[in-house]
Design a protein around this motif. Structure first.
Motif, PDB file in Angstrom:
ATOM      1  N   ILE A  15      50.543  39.308  61.723  1.00  0.00           N
ATOM      2  CA  ILE A  15      51.301  39.272  62.987  1.00  0.00           C
ATOM      3  C   ILE A  15      52.798  39.266  62.720  1.00  0.00           C
ATOM      4  O   ILE A  15      53.569  40.024  63.318  1.00  0.00           O
ATOM      5  CB  ILE A  15      50.894  38.037  63.814  1.00  0.00           C
ATOM      6  CG1 ILE A  15      49.448  38.179  64.309  1.00  0.00           C
ATOM      7  CG2 ILE A  15      51.834  37.846  65.001  1.00  0.00           C
ATOM      8  CD1 ILE A  15      48.916  36.949  64.985  1.00  0.00           C
ATOM      9  N   ILE A  16      53.235  38.413  61.824  1.00  0.00           N
ATOM     10  CA  ILE A  16      54.668  38.312  61.524  1.00  0.00           C
ATOM     11  C   ILE A  16      55.180  39.629  60.940  1.00  0.00           C
ATOM     12  O   ILE A  16      56.251  40.126  61.330  1.00  0.00           O
ATOM     13  CB  ILE A  16      54.929  37.139  60.568  1.00  0.00           C
ATOM     14  CG1 ILE A  16      54.632  35.809  61.277  1.00  0.00           C
ATOM     15  CG2 ILE A  16      56.363  37.149  60.062  1.00  0.00           C
ATOM     16  CD1 ILE A  16      54.707  34.594  60.382  1.00  0.00           C
ATOM     17  N   LEU A  20      57.825  41.903  62.992  1.00  0.00           N
ATOM     18  CA  LEU A  20      59.135  42.220  62.433  1.00  0.00           C
ATOM     19  C   LEU A  20      59.363  43.726  62.389  1.00  0.00           C
ATOM     20  O   LEU A  20      60.451  44.227  62.737  1.00  0.00           O
ATOM     21  CB  LEU A  20      59.269  41.618  61.032  1.00  0.00           C
ATOM     22  CG  LEU A  20      59.423  40.097  60.965  1.00  0.00           C
ATOM     23  CD1 LEU A  20      59.416  39.632  59.515  1.00  0.00           C
ATOM     24  CD2 LEU A  20      60.715  39.659  61.657  1.00  0.00           C
ATOM     25  N   VAL A  21      58.339  44.457  61.970  1.00  0.00           N
ATOM     26  CA  VAL A  21      58.467  45.916  61.910  1.00  0.00           C
ATOM     27  C   VAL A  21      58.715  46.501  63.299  1.00  0.00           C
ATOM     28  O   VAL A  21      59.605  47.349  63.508  1.00  0.00           O
ATOM     29  CB  VAL A  21      57.216  46.537  61.261  1.00  0.00           C
ATOM     30  CG1 VAL A  21      57.245  48.058  61.399  1.00  0.00           C
ATOM     31  CG2 VAL A  21      57.133  46.141  59.806  1.00  0.00           C
ATOM     32  N   SER A  26      62.156  48.787  67.356  1.00  0.00           N
ATOM     33  CA  SER A  26      62.642  48.828  68.741  1.00  0.00           C
ATOM     34  C   SER A  26      64.162  48.779  68.785  1.00  0.00           C
ATOM     35  O   SER A  26      64.803  49.530  69.542  1.00  0.00           O
ATOM     36  CB  SER A  26      62.055  47.643  69.527  1.00  0.00           C
ATOM     37  OG  SER A  26      60.644  47.713  69.553  1.00  0.00           O
ATOM     38  N   LEU A  27      64.729  47.879  68.000  1.00  0.00           N
ATOM     39  CA  LEU A  27      66.188  47.809  67.962  1.00  0.00           C
ATOM     40  C   LEU A  27      66.787  49.105  67.451  1.00  0.00           C
ATOM     41  O   LEU A  27      67.810  49.602  67.976  1.00  0.00           O
ATOM     42  CB  LEU A  27      66.624  46.635  67.077  1.00  0.00           C
ATOM     43  CG  LEU A  27      66.258  45.238  67.599  1.00  0.00           C
ATOM     44  CD1 LEU A  27      66.639  44.178  66.567  1.00  0.00           C
ATOM     45  CD2 LEU A  27      66.954  44.964  68.928  1.00  0.00           C
ATOM     46  N   ILE A 187      53.273  45.280  73.425  1.00  0.00           N
ATOM     47  CA  ILE A 187      51.850  45.653  73.426  1.00  0.00           C
ATOM     48  C   ILE A 187      51.339  45.793  71.992  1.00  0.00           C
ATOM     49  O   ILE A 187      50.218  45.372  71.652  1.00  0.00           O
ATOM     50  CB  ILE A 187      51.641  46.959  74.218  1.00  0.00           C
ATOM     51  CG1 ILE A 187      51.932  46.729  75.699  1.00  0.00           C
ATOM     52  CG2 ILE A 187      50.213  47.471  74.032  1.00  0.00           C
ATOM     53  CD1 ILE A 187      51.940  48.000  76.530  1.00  0.00           C
ATOM     54  N   GLY A 188      52.188  46.364  71.130  1.00  0.00           N
ATOM     55  CA  GLY A 188      51.787  46.492  69.725  1.00  0.00           C
ATOM     56  C   GLY A 188      51.562  45.133  69.067  1.00  0.00           C
ATOM     57  O   GLY A 188      50.614  44.948  68.294  1.00  0.00           O
ATOM     58  N   ILE A 189      52.427  44.157  69.405  1.00  0.00           N
ATOM     59  CA  ILE A 189      52.256  42.808  68.838  1.00  0.00           C
ATOM     60  C   ILE A 189      50.957  42.177  69.329  1.00  0.00           C
ATOM     61  O   ILE A 189      50.206  41.560  68.550  1.00  0.00           O
ATOM     62  CB  ILE A 189      53.466  41.936  69.192  1.00  0.00           C
ATOM     63  CG1 ILE A 189      54.717  42.443  68.472  1.00  0.00           C
ATOM     64  CG2 ILE A 189      53.204  40.475  68.826  1.00  0.00           C
ATOM     65  CD1 ILE A 189      55.984  41.742  68.876  1.00  0.00           C
TER      66      ILE A 189
END
Length: 604
Positions: A15-16, A20-21, A26-27, A187-189
């Protein structure tokens, strides 16, 4: 709890990592949208405003048709045009009629309006407009955010107002793009969380099963196995199969060890020798029944001692073995019994981890060895004295030392007495050997106890008078006739009465008591002699045993076989013989005989 489990660690790691990816992606995408899409839109809108401004400036005052045409053309490209006068009001003769109600003074600040009216260009910007709240209109092509640029409006050479070009949010999707980027990341997370949990659970399920199987094996359930899906052969499945092979081998090893342990315990329990195992501190950790009986002797003496504490004699052996790291052996005597002890060290590598001791009850062996030695010594002594006397007196006769017939007769009498004594010894030895071999033939016959006892008493009256001893018989009334071997019972009483008279001092008495009890006849021979020490009582019926160690056979006049013969004869009649005595207080021999004795298996 999550951080203490493999599933939780794997789940959080995935998850982490994915979060992070996605966040960084996104940024990065938002920045790229900001740099490319919005920047290009602003540049295009600004360039279009410059072109329109130049054209209007070149047309001079004839601009109406051009403005209407450009308005229609720009709307085809999702761009709208508005002309404001110097007061900020919308000119109604150009542009779309609905935009006249837009509060442009709120969209453009007064400083921006003044800047444009001074002939400067306003840089493109994004502004928020809420028409529903301010105008009451709900326009499908005007929403919250617009991209707007303003340039001076020339009518000829003079600035007549402000030319505004703008694009609505329907056409400008920067915010939507950024929002959907972050929605996609979220949603991906979420999906990553679900799939990570599913994946980690699926991967770690065999590990959890192996953990549970290991816990069961730790509790002794060695038949536990881990289920393996052979259609999913991977490293974890191979690990599970290896675990099952290890569990099977461990179960076989434990089973073999258990069998060997049971076999060892069975051997130890069946051994007649005692076996003790001690740790290096001297605590007893393993015993078998004979060893328990041995330790019980000291526990009875000292009930405060712990069950696994070594008795003092064994403690001495233990200290020597641990100190020397060598085998030691010796004898231990307690309560009239003797044990042979062999103690050896047990090693764990080069270090002594404990000691094993083997105890054998050698009381009977030591007693028989002593009897053998005593027998040889006593027989040698008994034969040596008469042989020496025979040799001496015969040499005297040969050397004519005896001059008178009376002296020669006296010498012959001594030779005769010693010969009879030797014959009596040999005869009793032969009788005892036959008795011990079981060759005693009992020939019972009907006897009157009164007559039988009186006859035996009369035989010793003269000897008793010579020794100044009172000899008497005490017979109960109503005694029945018995069926005994009279000769053998007479030999028994003869030996006992003769012993009593020889060991009773003058003025003492010897009494024979006869009574019936529980259908058995009791014969007691009691004297007031010197008595027998308590420690010698268990051995008085052995061959050549002497309670008085200082007394010789010559002094007592007996062969030392009488009591042993008594025991065998009484046993042959199915009876028992026992003795009660105290040193200096006399002795009582008690014989129990059945009223009727069997002969060769027949009840007479």
């Amino acid at each position: 709890m999550i951080l203490r489990s493999v599933v939780g660690k794997l789940w959080l790691t995935i998850i982490i990592l994915v979060s992070l990816v996605l966040i960084l992606l996104s940024l990065f995408l938002s920045e790229q949208v900001e740099k490319t899409y919005v920047k290009d839109q602003k540049a295009s809108l600004s360039q279009l405003a410059d072109e329109i401004q130049k054209t209007l400036k070149a047309l001079g005052s004839d601009q109406t048709q051009y403005l209407h045409d450009m308005s229609k053309i720009s709307e085809m490209f999702n761009t709208y045009m508005v002309i404001l006068d110097r007061d900020g009001s919308v000119l109604t003769n150009v542009g779309s009629p609905v935009v006249s109600n837009v509060p442009w003074k709120d969209v453009l600040s007064q400083q921006e309006l003044d800047k444009i009216l001074r002939g400067e260009k306003m840089e493109p910007k994004t502004e928020r407009v809420s028409l529903d709240d301010q105008t009451g209109l709900s326009l499908p092509f005007l929403k919250d955010d617009i991209l707007v640029v303003g340039v001076p409006y020339f009518n000829g050479e003079d600035i007549k107002g402000i030319l505004i070009l703008y694009q609505t949010q329907d056409q400008l999707s920067e915010t939507d793009i950024k929002r959907w980027i972050f929605y996609s990341a979220l949603i991906g997370i979420v999906l990553t969380t679900v799939f990570a949990f599913f994946l980690s659970t699926r991967i770690t399920r065999p590990l959890i099963q192996m953990k549970k199987a290991a816990e069961k094996m730790a509790r002794g359930q060695f038949s536990t196995r881990v289920p393996v899906r052979f259609h999913e052969r991977d490293e974890i499945a191979d690990l599970a199969m290896t675990f099952n092979r290890m569990a099977g081998q461990l179960e076989d090893s434990i089973h073999q060890l258990s069998q060997e342990k049971e076999q060892l315990f069975s051997i130890l329990r069946s051994m007649s020798d005692g076996v003790l195992t001690m740790n290096k501190f001297g605590k007893v950790i393993l015993t078998n029944p004979p060893a328990d009986r041995f330790l019980g002797l000291w526990r009875e003496k000292d009930s405060d001692k712990e069950m696994n504490t070594l008795p003092p004699p064994l403690r001495n052996f233990f200290n020597k073995v641990v100190e020397d790291e060598q085998e030691h052996m010796g004898d231990i005597t307690e309560q009239g019994r003797t044990w042979a002890v062999i103690m050896a060290p047990l090693y764990a590598g080069d270090q002594v981890r404990g000691v094993v001791a083997v105890l054998r009850d050698v009381t009977e062996e030591r007693r028989l060895d002593k009897m053998r030695k005593d027998f040889v010594a006593n027989v040698s002594h008994e034969l040596r004295t008469p042989l020496a006397m025979l040799q001496g007196y015969s040499e005297a006769l040969m050397d004519d030392i005896a001059e008178t017939p009376e002296e020669r007769r006296e010498i012959a009498l001594v030779i005769n007495e010693e010969s009879q004594r030797m014959g009596r010894l040999v005869r009793e030895l032969l009788d005892l050997a036959r008795m011990e071999a079981g060759h005693i033939r009992v020939e019972p016959g009907q006897l009157s106890i009164y007559e039988f006892i009186q006859r035996v008493i009369r035989k010793f009256q003269a000897l008793a008078r010579d020794q100044q001893i009172r000899l008497s018989a005490d017979l109960a009334d109503g005694l029945p006739d018995v069926c005994w071997d009279g000769d053998k019972i007479e030999q028994v009483l003869t030996n006992l009465i003769d012993n009593a008279i020889r060991h009773t001092p003058p003025e003492g008495f010897v009494r024979v008591r006869v009574y019936e009890e529980k259908e058995r006849i009791f014969l007691e021979v009691e004297d007031t002699g010197s008595g027998i020490p308590e420690e010698d009582l268990p051995f008085v019926f052995e061959r050549f045993y002497k309670a008085d160690k200082a007394r010789t056979r010559g002094q007592s006049g007996g062969t030392g076989l009488g009591l042993s013969i008594v025991k065998h004869l009484v046993s042959a009649h199915g009876g028992e013989v026992s003795v009660k005595s105290s040193l200096g207080e006399g002795t009582v021999f008690i014989i129990q005989l059945p009223i009727r004795v069997k002969e060769e298996g027949k009840d007479l």
